[in-house]
Design a protein around this motif. Structure first.
Motif, PDB file in Angstrom:
ATOM      1  N   ALA A 314       0.832  -1.210   0.000  1.00  0.00           N
ATOM      2  CA  ALA A 314       0.000   0.000   0.000  1.00  0.00           C
ATOM      3  C   ALA A 314       0.863   1.254   0.000  1.00  0.00           C
ATOM      4  O   ALA A 314       0.566   2.238  -0.696  1.00  0.00           O
ATOM      5  N   ASP A 315       1.946   1.221   0.766  1.00  0.00           N
ATOM      6  CA  ASP A 315       2.849   2.371   0.810  1.00  0.00           C
ATOM      7  C   ASP A 315       3.556   2.560  -0.525  1.00  0.00           C
ATOM      8  O   ASP A 315       3.793   3.702  -0.959  1.00  0.00           O
ATOM      9  N   ALA A 316       3.878   1.462  -1.203  1.00  0.00           N
ATOM     10  CA  ALA A 316       4.538   1.557  -2.508  1.00  0.00           C
ATOM     11  C   ALA A 316       3.643   2.254  -3.516  1.00  0.00           C
ATOM     12  O   ALA A 316       4.095   3.128  -4.281  1.00  0.00           O
ATOM     13  N   TYR A 317       2.344   1.885  -3.554  1.00  0.00           N
ATOM     14  CA  TYR A 317       1.421   2.538  -4.491  1.00  0.00           C
ATOM     15  C   TYR A 317       1.253   4.017  -4.142  1.00  0.00           C
ATOM     16  O   TYR A 317       1.193   4.869  -5.032  1.00  0.00           O
ATOM     17  N   ARG A 318       1.164   4.341  -2.861  1.00  0.00           N
ATOM     18  CA  ARG A 318       1.022   5.740  -2.458  1.00  0.00           C
ATOM     19  C   ARG A 318       2.228   6.545  -2.912  1.00  0.00           C
ATOM     20  O   ARG A 318       2.092   7.644  -3.471  1.00  0.00           O
ATOM     21  N   ARG A 319       3.429   5.993  -2.707  1.00  0.00           N
ATOM     22  CA  ARG A 319       4.642   6.710  -3.089  1.00  0.00           C
ATOM     23  C   ARG A 319       4.760   6.843  -4.601  1.00  0.00           C
ATOM     24  O   ARG A 319       5.219   7.873  -5.113  1.00  0.00           O
ATOM     25  N   LEU A 320       4.346   5.811  -5.345  1.00  0.00           N
ATOM     26  CA  LEU A 320       4.350   5.915  -6.801  1.00  0.00           C
ATOM     27  C   LEU A 320       3.384   6.996  -7.267  1.00  0.00           C
ATOM     28  O   LEU A 320       3.697   7.791  -8.161  1.00  0.00           O
ATOM     29  N   ASP A 321       2.221   7.043  -6.654  1.00  0.00           N
ATOM     30  CA  ASP A 321       1.224   8.033  -7.040  1.00  0.00           C
ATOM     31  C   ASP A 321       1.677   9.448  -6.700  1.00  0.00           C
ATOM     32  O   ASP A 321       1.411  10.394  -7.443  1.00  0.00           O
ATOM     33  N   ASP A 322       2.361   9.600  -5.577  1.00  0.00           N
ATOM     34  CA  ASP A 322       2.864  10.918  -5.157  1.00  0.00           C
ATOM     35  C   ASP A 322       4.180  11.292  -5.821  1.00  0.00           C
ATOM     36  O   ASP A 322       4.699  12.380  -5.588  1.00  0.00           O
ATOM     37  N   ARG A 323       4.731  10.370  -6.621  1.00  0.00           N
ATOM     38  CA  ARG A 323       6.046  10.542  -7.267  1.00  0.00           C
ATOM     39  C   ARG A 323       7.169  10.675  -6.247  1.00  0.00           C
ATOM     40  O   ARG A 323       8.211  11.257  -6.539  1.00  0.00           O
ATOM     41  N   ASP A 324       6.944  10.115  -5.045  1.00  0.00           N
ATOM     42  CA  ASP A 324       8.022  10.018  -4.066  1.00  0.00           C
ATOM     43  C   ASP A 324       8.949   8.853  -4.402  1.00  0.00           C
ATOM     44  O   ASP A 324      10.060   8.769  -3.879  1.00  0.00           O
ATOM     45  N   LEU A 325       8.460   7.951  -5.237  1.00  0.00           N
ATOM     46  CA  LEU A 325       9.223   6.779  -5.655  1.00  0.00           C
ATOM     47  C   LEU A 325       9.511   6.929  -7.135  1.00  0.00           C
ATOM     48  O   LEU A 325       8.609   6.855  -7.972  1.00  0.00           O
ATOM     49  N   ASP A 326      10.774   7.170  -7.462  1.00  0.00           N
ATOM     50  CA  ASP A 326      11.143   7.535  -8.826  1.00  0.00           C
ATOM     51  C   ASP A 326      11.495   6.334  -9.692  1.00  0.00           C
ATOM     52  O   ASP A 326      11.665   6.466 -10.899  1.00  0.00           O
ATOM     53  N   ALA A 327      11.597   5.150  -9.098  1.00  0.00           N
ATOM     54  CA  ALA A 327      12.011   3.962  -9.857  1.00  0.00           C
ATOM     55  C   ALA A 327      10.989   3.634 -10.947  1.00  0.00           C
ATOM     56  O   ALA A 327       9.780   3.647 -10.692  1.00  0.00           O
ATOM     57  N   PRO A 328      11.440   3.315 -12.167  1.00  0.00           N
ATOM     58  CA  PRO A 328      10.488   2.958 -13.223  1.00  0.00           C
ATOM     59  C   PRO A 328       9.833   1.606 -12.992  1.00  0.00           C
ATOM     60  O   PRO A 328       8.773   1.339 -13.577  1.00  0.00           O
ATOM     61  N   HIS A 329      10.459   0.756 -12.162  1.00  0.00           N
ATOM     62  CA  HIS A 329       9.901  -0.573 -11.907  1.00  0.00           C
ATOM     63  C   HIS A 329      10.074  -0.899 -10.436  1.00  0.00           C
ATOM     64  O   HIS A 329      11.180  -0.753  -9.881  1.00  0.00           O
ATOM     65  N   VAL A 330       8.993  -1.329  -9.797  1.00  0.00           N
ATOM     66  CA  VAL A 330       9.029  -1.687  -8.380  1.00  0.00           C
ATOM     67  C   VAL A 330       8.702  -3.178  -8.264  1.00  0.00           C
ATOM     68  O   VAL A 330       7.721  -3.658  -8.825  1.00  0.00           O
ATOM     69  N   VAL A 331       9.542  -3.893  -7.520  1.00  0.00           N
ATOM     70  CA  VAL A 331       9.367  -5.326  -7.308  1.00  0.00           C
ATOM     71  C   VAL A 331       8.866  -5.564  -5.906  1.00  0.00           C
ATOM     72  O   VAL A 331       9.482  -5.106  -4.927  1.00  0.00           O
ATOM     73  N   LEU A 332       7.750  -6.279  -5.786  1.00  0.00           N
ATOM     74  CA  LEU A 332       7.252  -6.723  -4.476  1.00  0.00           C
ATOM     75  C   LEU A 332       7.900  -8.068  -4.164  1.00  0.00           C
ATOM     76  O   LEU A 332       7.921  -8.969  -5.012  1.00  0.00           O
TER      77      LEU A 332
END
Length: 335
Positions: A314-332
């Protein structure tokens, strides 16, 4: 048995819940997930609630049957190990690493014909990139780049970067990527772009001689407004391939300028199907084999920079949406 599954429960609402999973049927495998990839383009549309309500999720994949409506299990890049098999399945499947187009969960059942074995020369994390590389392969098949052409890619998200990588193997005159984020422009150069520029600095100029404008343009930004810029970038008889899925966002396209007089073609490309004119020689198995080859040639280290425990999805999606997470690909990760 218990299974932890990710649910999109509403706009900007994600939860990992415990469900019950049946033992594998006679023709099924039981797979324990090791990693799954987040596909930011389509998954953020689901996260934000920007999908066309009631539309089928993907009629070509059994695990994604149903329609876009909350609550929704989604995702399509899982890699894991087969830990059990039904009585009608060959015993040698147990212990194999496989890829599957299934929603995010720590285990799942599926049939053997719905998974793809992952060879030892491809890591689990690399295999989560397969859907994006397969999409890039499909985009290039649909775009039909020719020797000496000038090609522009709008958008250097994961699919844009993978498409740049595949296009860079062609003897093009110039390959230009247009992207607002400086870090992604640098990734585009690393993956084969001749130039990567900010949209505000792109004046439509593409190198080479002959007719003005690009021969082929890909719109992969996910932003409907970019479609106008893509059409403006091509020259006479140019081709625009739209790989972006806009969901419920409308594309207000200006076709009153040179669009008609320049005989510009705009076409869609979507990985769920093979283009009709290619189906005599291409099928999904052949396309997947080509995608594997391109994955092996891809500099995956520059893309695989962010891993997140499944419990923190859930935190990963929030950070992606807020552009706090700049990585083009996130692995769970699950183990």
């Amino acid at each position: 048995m218990d299974v932890r599954s990710l649910y999109f429960d509403g706009p900007e609402t994600v939860e990992v819940r415990t469900d019950s999973l049946s033992e594998p049927a006679a023709d099924e495998l039981l797979v324990e997930t090791v990693a799954s990839g987040i596909s930011p383009g389509s998954e953020l549309l689901v996260y934000r609630g920007e999908f066309p309500e009631g539309m089928a999720v993907d009629e070509s994949i059994d695990a994604l049957s149903g329609t876009f409506e909350y609550p929704l299990r989604y995702g399509y890049a899982a890699v894991g190990e087969v830990v059990d098999a039904g009585r009608d399945v060959a015993a040698e499947w147990v212990g194999r690493r496989v890829f599957a187009f299934v929603p995010h969960a720590d285990r799942f059942t599926t049939t053997a014909d719905a998974v793809v074995p992952v060879d030892d020369d491809v890591t689990v994390e690399e295999a989560t990139l397969l859907p994006s590389v397969e999409t890039a392969t499909n985009l290039v098949l649909d775009g039909r780049p020719r020797v000496g052409e000038r090609v522009v890619v709008f958008g250097a998200g994961l699919v844009g970067l993978c498409t740049t990588h595949v296009l860079s193997s062609f003897p093009l005159d110039e390959l230009v990527v247009v992207e607002p984020m400086a870090t992604r422009r640098e990734l585009a150069r690393t993956l084969g772009a001749d130039r990567a520029v900010d949209p505000d600095e792109f004046d439509g100029a593409v190198g080479g001689t002959g007719a003005a404008g690009a021969d082929l343009v890909y719109e992969l930004s996910g932003q409907p407004a970019t479609l106008d810029a893509a059409i403006d970038a091509v020259g006479y008889d140019g081709r625009v391939v739209v790989g972006s899925w806009y969901g419920s966002k409308r594309a207000m396209v200006d076709l009153g300028g040179s669009f008609h007089r320049d005989r510009i073609s705009v076409e869609s490309s979507q990985v769920s199907t093979i283009a009709p004119e290619l189906q005599g020689r291409w099928d999904k198995s052949r396309r997947f084999d080509v995608a594997f080859d391109h994955l092996r040639a891809l500099d995956t280290d520059v893309l695989l920079t962010e891993t997140v425990p499944f419990a923190d999805a859930a935190d990963a999606y929030r950070r992606l949406d807020d552009r706090d997470l700049d990585a083009p690909h996130v692995v769970l990760t699950y183990q």
